[in-house]
Scaffold this active site. Sequence first.
Site, PDB file in Angstrom:
ATOM      1  N   ASP A 332       5.557  -1.367  -4.386  1.00 21.89           N
ATOM      2  CA  ASP A 332       5.415  -0.683  -3.094  1.00 21.89           C
ATOM      3  C   ASP A 332       4.953   0.759  -3.277  1.00 21.89           C
ATOM      4  OD1 ASP A 332       7.972  -0.363  -4.369  1.00 21.89           O
ATOM      5  OD2 ASP A 332       8.579   0.831  -2.644  1.00 21.89           O
ATOM      6  N   GLU A 333       4.373   1.269  -2.249  1.00 25.70           N
ATOM      7  CA  GLU A 333       4.066   2.710  -2.110  1.00 25.70           C
ATOM      8  C   GLU A 333       3.467   3.323  -3.377  1.00 25.70           C
ATOM      9  OE1 GLU A 333       7.570   4.003   0.982  1.00 25.70           O
ATOM     10  OE2 GLU A 333       8.132   3.807  -1.099  1.00 25.70           O
ATOM     11  N   SER A 334       2.518   2.632  -3.998  1.00 26.95           N
ATOM     12  CA  SER A 334       1.890   3.195  -5.200  1.00 26.95           C
ATOM     13  C   SER A 334       0.744   4.107  -4.776  1.00 26.95           C
ATOM     14  CB  SER A 334       1.379   2.069  -6.097  1.00 26.95           C
ATOM     15  OG  SER A 334       2.423   1.559  -6.857  1.00 26.95           O
TER      16      SER A 334
END
Length: 530
Positions: A332-334
């Site tokens: 997530d949220e890279s």
Amino acid sequence: MGLITVFLISSYSCEKAREEIDMPSLDISKQHLIPIPSKVVPSNSSFRLDSFTRIVTQGEDERLAEVASFLADKISQKAGIRPEVNPETGNEGDPVIFFRQENGVSWPDQEAYRLSISKDSMILEAPTAEAAFRGVQTIRQLIPEVSNDTLAEHPIWPVASGTVEDHPNFGFRGSMLDVARHFFSVEDVKKYIDLLAYYKFNVLHLHLTDDQGWRIEIKSWPKLTEVGGSTEVGGEAGGFFTQEDYKEIVAYASEHFMTVIPEVDMPGHTNAASVSYPFLDGTGKPLKLYEGTRVGFSTFDTRKDTVYAFLDDVVREISAITPGPYFHIGGDESHSTKKHDYIYFVNRVEKIVQKYGKTMIGWDEIAQADVDPSSIAQFWADAENATTAVSKGMKVILSPAKKAYLDMQYDTLSKHGLHWAAYIPVDTAYIWNPETYVPAIPKDKILGVEAPLWSETISNIQELEYLAFPRAIGYAELSWSLEENRDWEDFRVRLAHQTPFLEMMNVAYYPSPRIDWVKPPEKSREIIKD
Ligand code: TNX
């Protein structure tokens, strides 16, 4: 007095006296069961649970007797009497709780069970020990808080009679605990397992790594925990699970028929790992331990073979001590990873996970990579990602942040929690339908429901319990019970009656003003004998 006097027998010791007992008429459909079972048929009598009651098991599954002992322990905890399990002897006429493994009939599911309760016997039929364990939770909930007569030599706990036929709507019913932003001890995790198991959850997902901390010992890379585990949000000392600790959690979960899913979040959310071993870093920025709550600033270097050699060790070591079928790679949220690098990374890590015999799970962003249909996407934010996952043949776990995030505040007055996705009061948490929440996802593509508890704002078990309870109890019903049996007004009343259990377990639940909480009966009160 009411009920209590109807069958009050202050003392008896011989068979003759026992026959005279007039058991009260109790309605099993009004016993505040959560999750509500598929079908409940009352017979308006009650089972005599007393100190003569024994538990007898019959079946090939060797874990059946363990499940029976589990029930005996829980009866002892609640009522102070411990039924013997499979005793050598017993008097005819003594009440029996009978566990029978029944493979002959076609059960709707491996976790389905049938409970038939009459005056002298309680019969729990199930295809597996796991299903019997689910049925045992129903039995625990049916046992009254107080006996007929606390002063009697042999008090009775009358259990409402009738039949319960039950099976889960989803085979995956989970909660996630973030032990990375704040560390929680093995004891804390065990207590969370105790509470979840009572409501028939069967999955515990542990978010083991993040920017602020690496919480699982990796023997081939010791600095991960020595350095990366040394702090947490707010600058406290952090901590980590040794592999022995982790095994202890896994074994405890297994005793509760729960699967542990380990998550190593990557390629973003990796600051703690990169501070420990700087070659992992892909940002090129100065590295230092992080105690704040921002997201999206870290990434692994996705183009270095040494990073994948490192990950091979990590996945191998964790997989070796994880009996469950899943390995969660986060994903997530890279925000600091370029899109093509992210796709390349997920593709490569998926192969490593598969090499160690596990099914890959990732947050919904992983659907953007060339993922295998056997991998699973966990929908938390982006319905389009979830739909993409389904179009690639993947199954989806539903954790929509607006409905299912246990770290969201109840309202503006909540002591803990965030509100970036929503405020989630107890009714909002319950009133939605996982089967239709994302219209493009058909039911057969939904593996189940999971309620994540992120820990930026909580640092001890009381704060954990404040956010998780009572909402987790609603998620239990959303994932176990059939939609046609779910009703907020009805649930609200059943939830209000969870107080004896929550207080017995010393749970610091949020006493939502939307629930008319019931004051638990005082166990030690004197019976008035007039
Ligand atoms: C989003 S949900 C995150 C977490 C945070 C959480 C706080 C997800 C996959 N990522 O890193 O802890 O919000 O609510």
